[in-house]
Motif scaffolding. Sequence first.
Motif, PDB file in Angstrom:
ATOM      1  N   PRO A   1      25.734  -7.814 -38.549  1.00 11.38           N
ATOM      2  CA  PRO A   1      25.464  -9.173 -38.156  1.00 11.38           C
ATOM      3  C   PRO A   1      25.355 -10.205 -38.997  1.00 11.38           C
ATOM      4  O   PRO A   1      25.421  -9.827 -40.433  1.00 11.38           O
ATOM      5  CB  PRO A   1      24.049  -9.066 -37.534  1.00 11.38           C
ATOM      6  N   ARG A   2      25.404 -11.456 -38.538  1.00 14.49           N
ATOM      7  CA  ARG A   2      25.494 -12.568 -39.655  1.00 14.49           C
ATOM      8  C   ARG A   2      24.313 -13.057 -40.417  1.00 14.49           C
ATOM      9  O   ARG A   2      24.330 -13.026 -41.571  1.00 14.49           O
ATOM     10  CB  ARG A   2      26.296 -13.684 -39.206  1.00 14.49           C
ATOM     11  N   ASP A   3      23.368 -13.173 -39.650  1.00 16.18           N
ATOM     12  CA  ASP A   3      22.193 -13.822 -40.455  1.00 16.18           C
ATOM     13  C   ASP A   3      20.803 -12.528 -40.557  1.00 16.18           C
ATOM     14  O   ASP A   3      21.074 -11.618 -40.031  1.00 16.18           O
ATOM     15  CB  ASP A   3      21.327 -14.819 -39.420  1.00 16.18           C
ATOM     16  N   ALA A   4      20.178 -13.115 -41.432  1.00 18.77           N
ATOM     17  CA  ALA A   4      18.990 -12.211 -41.894  1.00 18.77           C
ATOM     18  C   ALA A   4      18.223 -11.605 -40.810  1.00 18.77           C
ATOM     19  O   ALA A   4      18.027 -10.355 -40.786  1.00 18.77           O
ATOM     20  CB  ALA A   4      18.230 -12.872 -43.240  1.00 18.77           C
ATOM     21  N   ASP A   5      17.743 -12.392 -39.952  1.00 15.87           N
ATOM     22  CA  ASP A   5      16.773 -12.020 -38.974  1.00 15.87           C
ATOM     23  C   ASP A   5      17.551 -10.766 -38.102  1.00 15.87           C
ATOM     24  O   ASP A   5      17.091  -9.821 -37.576  1.00 15.87           O
ATOM     25  CB  ASP A   5      16.447 -12.935 -37.962  1.00 15.87           C
ATOM     26  N   GLN A   6      18.861 -11.132 -37.699  1.00 17.03           N
ATOM     27  CA  GLN A   6      19.657 -10.368 -36.909  1.00 17.03           C
ATOM     28  C   GLN A   6      20.063  -9.011 -37.812  1.00 17.03           C
ATOM     29  O   GLN A   6      20.159  -7.895 -36.984  1.00 17.03           O
ATOM     30  CB  GLN A   6      21.156 -10.903 -36.729  1.00 17.03           C
TER      31      GLN A   6
ATOM     32  N   ARG B   1      16.829  -6.710 -37.450  1.00 18.09           N
ATOM     33  CA  ARG B   1      16.636  -6.154 -36.421  1.00 18.09           C
ATOM     34  C   ARG B   1      17.776  -4.789 -36.103  1.00 18.09           C
ATOM     35  O   ARG B   1      17.452  -3.752 -35.452  1.00 18.09           O
ATOM     36  CB  ARG B   1      16.955  -6.985 -35.213  1.00 18.09           C
ATOM     37  N   ALA B   2      18.997  -5.028 -36.802  1.00 20.34           N
ATOM     38  CA  ALA B   2      20.092  -4.144 -36.339  1.00 20.34           C
ATOM     39  C   ALA B   2      20.268  -2.923 -37.485  1.00 20.34           C
ATOM     40  O   ALA B   2      20.866  -1.833 -37.181  1.00 20.34           O
ATOM     41  CB  ALA B   2      21.454  -4.988 -36.205  1.00 20.34           C
TER      42      ALA B   2
END
Length: 286
Positions: free
Chosen positions: A204-209, A212-213
């Motif tokens: 994913p692109r962003d740190a929070d994503q 989670r992934a």
Amino acid sequence: MPDSSDPRLTPARPDLADIRLKGVVAAERYVAGEPARVVVPSTPLRRAPRAEAGLDTEAVMGDAVTVFESRDRFAWVQIARDGYVGYLPEGALGRVDPAPTHRVAALRTFVYPAPDLKRPHLAHLSLGAAFAAEAREGEYWRLARGGYVYAGHAVPLGTAEPDFAATAERLVGTPYLWGGRTSLGLDCSGLVQLCLEMAGRVCPRDADQQERALGTALPPGLDGLQRGDLVFWRGHVGLMLDADRLIHANGHHMAVAVEPLREAVERIAVKSFGAVTSIRRLDPSA
């Protein structure tokens, strides 16, 4: 079905939405998007259709997108690579075909008007940019869309660099750029995404994503870490080079930099993102 839980990944506005979201989100009109491809070296994806709007991320040559609207020289799109939604300059897009066959493996390379290094270059392509090679002419690939790229700087699409930490090390000194994901400028999650993609991993692109992934959470603490572990803060991410050293794109150094993890943790806790939220280890076989 597009993600409707994260606005960054949801092609929906009050006036217009992806037809696949009909019955899921409310909009005045629903459309089936049209496929297109990025045909310029790199291009900013902005959160609004204005040149001065904030930079959310970047797309590079070869990226596939779905176009939902084109108006006032901007296209409202979703990037296939990571699902990010936003506005690209309309002139950055072209036909889907020909599909890319190779990608740039050097930090960056030049596009020449002829297979001759002495000719003035036309443009540069960054690490990870992809192109359709039409034919080999000596030491150069002739691009289907025009121009020539030195063949030694490219690899066939699908070639993976398994040591993504080694890719990060090659990028040390790259200036920090919020939303950046090319070798001319990177933010923290852009660095991680680019390095994992060069290793053939979906990211994913962003740190929070990413938190989670990606991977499996390790027990709390800074001991027992290994190369490739990802360290997350609320809004920041870095990559371990070994048990002690962290590499990350950060605003403190305004660059991709390597520093002792414990020093980074102490500084970040006081000056920016607070405490570490998790450390995650990727499956080496993934």
